[in-house]
Write a protein that holds these residues in place. Structure first.
Motif, PDB file in Angstrom:
ATOM      1  N   PHE A 181      48.845  -4.156 -29.926  1.00 42.43           N
ATOM      2  CA  PHE A 181      47.751  -4.931 -29.338  1.00 42.43           C
ATOM      3  C   PHE A 181      46.889  -4.071 -28.415  1.00 42.43           C
ATOM      4  N   ARG A 182      46.599  -2.856 -28.882  1.00 40.24           N
ATOM      5  CA  ARG A 182      45.746  -1.965 -28.092  1.00 40.24           C
ATOM      6  C   ARG A 182      44.382  -2.625 -27.903  1.00 40.24           C
ATOM      7  N   ASP A 183      43.900  -2.654 -26.657  1.00 39.87           N
ATOM      8  CA  ASP A 183      42.678  -3.379 -26.296  1.00 39.87           C
ATOM      9  C   ASP A 183      42.876  -4.870 -26.604  1.00 39.87           C
ATOM     10  N   PRO A 184      43.618  -5.582 -25.754  1.00 43.43           N
ATOM     11  CA  PRO A 184      43.956  -6.978 -26.041  1.00 43.43           C
ATOM     12  C   PRO A 184      42.747  -7.873 -26.313  1.00 43.43           C
ATOM     13  N   SER A 185      41.617  -7.607 -25.654  1.00 47.12           N
ATOM     14  CA  SER A 185      40.436  -8.452 -25.887  1.00 47.12           C
ATOM     15  C   SER A 185      39.960  -8.341 -27.327  1.00 47.12           C
ATOM     16  N   PHE A 186      40.161  -7.162 -27.945  1.00 51.40           N
ATOM     17  CA  PHE A 186      39.806  -7.005 -29.356  1.00 51.40           C
ATOM     18  C   PHE A 186      40.662  -7.922 -30.215  1.00 51.40           C
ATOM     19  N   PHE A 187      41.969  -7.922 -29.986  1.00 49.52           N
ATOM     20  CA  PHE A 187      42.855  -8.746 -30.798  1.00 49.52           C
ATOM     21  C   PHE A 187      42.626 -10.240 -30.517  1.00 49.52           C
ATOM     22  N   ALA A 188      42.228 -10.573 -29.296  1.00 49.31           N
ATOM     23  CA  ALA A 188      41.867 -11.969 -29.015  1.00 49.31           C
ATOM     24  C   ALA A 188      40.643 -12.372 -29.827  1.00 49.31           C
ATOM     25  N   ALA A 189      39.682 -11.444 -29.965  1.00 52.02           N
ATOM     26  CA  ALA A 189      38.486 -11.730 -30.763  1.00 52.02           C
ATOM     27  C   ALA A 189      38.842 -11.892 -32.235  1.00 52.02           C
ATOM     28  N   ILE A 190      39.740 -11.047 -32.732  1.00 53.98           N
ATOM     29  CA  ILE A 190      40.206 -11.196 -34.114  1.00 53.98           C
ATOM     30  C   ILE A 190      40.860 -12.561 -34.292  1.00 53.98           C
ATOM     31  N   ILE A 196      58.430  -2.017 -24.191  1.00 55.41           N
ATOM     32  CA  ILE A 196      58.437  -3.465 -24.403  1.00 55.41           C
ATOM     33  C   ILE A 196      57.584  -4.202 -23.372  1.00 55.41           C
ATOM     34  N   ASP A 197      57.744  -3.867 -22.103  1.00 58.75           N
ATOM     35  CA  ASP A 197      56.996  -4.582 -21.068  1.00 58.75           C
ATOM     36  C   ASP A 197      55.486  -4.429 -21.271  1.00 58.75           C
ATOM     37  N   GLU A 198      55.046  -3.201 -21.567  1.00 63.45           N
ATOM     38  CA  GLU A 198      53.616  -2.960 -21.784  1.00 63.45           C
ATOM     39  C   GLU A 198      53.112  -3.718 -23.010  1.00 63.45           C
ATOM     40  N   THR A 220      50.395 -10.950 -24.597  1.00 67.32           N
ATOM     41  CA  THR A 220      49.993 -12.132 -23.830  1.00 67.32           C
ATOM     42  C   THR A 220      48.489 -12.141 -23.590  1.00 67.32           C
ATOM     43  N   LEU A 221      47.923 -10.980 -23.242  1.00 65.20           N
ATOM     44  CA  LEU A 221      46.491 -10.889 -22.980  1.00 65.20           C
ATOM     45  C   LEU A 221      45.645 -11.082 -24.234  1.00 65.20           C
ATOM     46  N   SER A 222      46.269 -10.911 -25.400  1.00 65.32           N
ATOM     47  CA  SER A 222      45.541 -11.126 -26.652  1.00 65.32           C
ATOM     48  C   SER A 222      45.614 -12.581 -27.106  1.00 65.32           C
ATOM     49  N   ASP A 223      45.960 -13.467 -26.182  1.00 63.93           N
ATOM     50  CA  ASP A 223      46.118 -14.902 -26.452  1.00 63.93           C
ATOM     51  C   ASP A 223      47.324 -15.188 -27.341  1.00 63.93           C
ATOM     52  N   GLY A 224      48.404 -14.434 -27.123  1.00 63.91           N
ATOM     53  CA  GLY A 224      49.629 -14.648 -27.892  1.00 63.91           C
ATOM     54  C   GLY A 224      50.115 -16.077 -27.805  1.00 63.91           C
ATOM     55  N   ARG A 225      50.592 -16.599 -28.932  1.00 63.78           N
ATOM     56  CA  ARG A 225      50.969 -18.008 -29.014  1.00 63.78           C
ATOM     57  C   ARG A 225      52.445 -18.248 -28.718  1.00 63.78           C
ATOM     58  N   SER A 226      53.209 -17.196 -28.611  1.00 62.20           N
ATOM     59  CA  SER A 226      54.657 -17.352 -28.484  1.00 62.20           C
ATOM     60  C   SER A 226      55.168 -16.375 -27.432  1.00 62.20           C
ATOM     61  N   SER A 227      56.357 -15.846 -27.641  1.00 63.03           N
ATOM     62  CA  SER A 227      56.923 -14.808 -26.791  1.00 63.03           C
ATOM     63  C   SER A 227      57.092 -13.559 -27.639  1.00 63.03           C
TER      64      SER A 227
END
Length: 276
Positions: A82-91, A159-161, A167-174
């Motif tokens: 999920f490098r650049d979480p805002s990108f994956f949120a846009a996807i 893992i933590d990173e 989460t920042l990419s609008d992850g729906r789960s854990s």
């Protein structure tokens, strides 16, 4: 102790290295950024040349294991989940609703390195209910990183990173639902691997191999000179279905590309385009 003789790598040495890689292994680096190649070959020469650059190149030509090591140093293999979480949120929020209109989906991650972004996309597709009807292809010219991508493992110290990025990419789960820990590594679960394939593909010399609904190639074009950038972007255009999406890296753009009018801008900030 005998002082190590340093080889200054310049245009002649880079030209020689390009010729050796092309003639011995069929990999053409002539269109790559000379500044980047020079820096990387200089770093290798400082470690391994021992005052004799021709001997180093002879080893590149004849020793396959060393060639793979050399190739890994010359190419850029920086990736993460999920490098650049805002990108994956846009996807997730903009592109996947459009892709969901298709009965079958084909996605291509070009220059995928060790596959973290491929697995990131598999997670997104799973959470959107699209993974079962998807085929996700990850390709790279380096056989070593492809081998690692197929294993689907990463260090537990990341893992933590990665969980934060998810989460920042609008992850729906854990994030922990997608891997299991084994011997100090985290291994992606089999259902994420089922519809993913990894194979060697050279963007410089190889042509289209399918028609795709989405192509992702992030932060690879910045290492190419403009003619090679244009060639690769033409390959992507030919490989996309009408209405297919092209995703580039944060420092890349279609603004000066020869085929820019073949695409519309979907998200200028996240560098997401759609084939007209």
């Amino acid at each position: 102790m005998e002082k190590k003789v340093r080889i200054e790598v310049g245009e002649p040495e880079v030209d020689k290295a390009i010729d050796v890689m092309n003639q011995s292994h069929g990999i053409d680096f002539s269109g790559y950024s000379r500044a980047s190649l020079t820096r990387r070959i200089q770093k290798i020469a400082d470690k391994d040349a021992n005052g004799n650059f021709d001997s180093l190149l002879s080893r590149v030509a004849s020793d396959h294991e060393y060639f793979l090591k050399f190739l890994k140093e010359v190419t850029v293999n920086v990736t993460e989940m999920f490098r650049d979480p805002s990108f994956f949120a846009a996807i997730r929020n903009t592109v996947l609703p459009e892709l969901s209109k298709n009965n079958e989906l084909r996605l291509w991650h070009a220059a995928c390195s060790t596959g973290e972004e491929v697995y990131s996309m598999a997670i997104l597709m799973h959470e959107a209910g699209l993974l079962e009807r998807s085929k996700i292809h990850g390709t790279d010219l380096n056989p070593d990183v492809i081998r690692r991508a197929k294993h689907g493992t990463f260090s537990t110290r990341l893992i933590d990173e990665y969980s934060q990025h998810y989460t920042l990419s609008d992850g729906r789960s854990s994030f922990k639902e997608y891997y299991s820990e084994k011997y100090g590594n985290a291994v992606f679960k089999d259902f994420l691997k089922k519809n993913t394939t990894f194979s060697e593909h050279n963007l410089v010399t190889d042509g289209p191999f399918n028609k795709f609904n989405l192509i992702m190639c992030r932060n690879a074009l910045i290492y190419f000179q403009k003619p090679l950038q244009s060639k690769v972007l033409r390959l992507f255009k030919e490989s996309l279905v009408p209405g297919g999406f092209l995703c580039l890296g944060s420092k890349e753009s279609l603004m000066f590309a020869d085929d820019k009018f073949a695409f519309e801008v979907i998200d200028a900030k996240e560098k997401i385009y759609r084939k007209i």
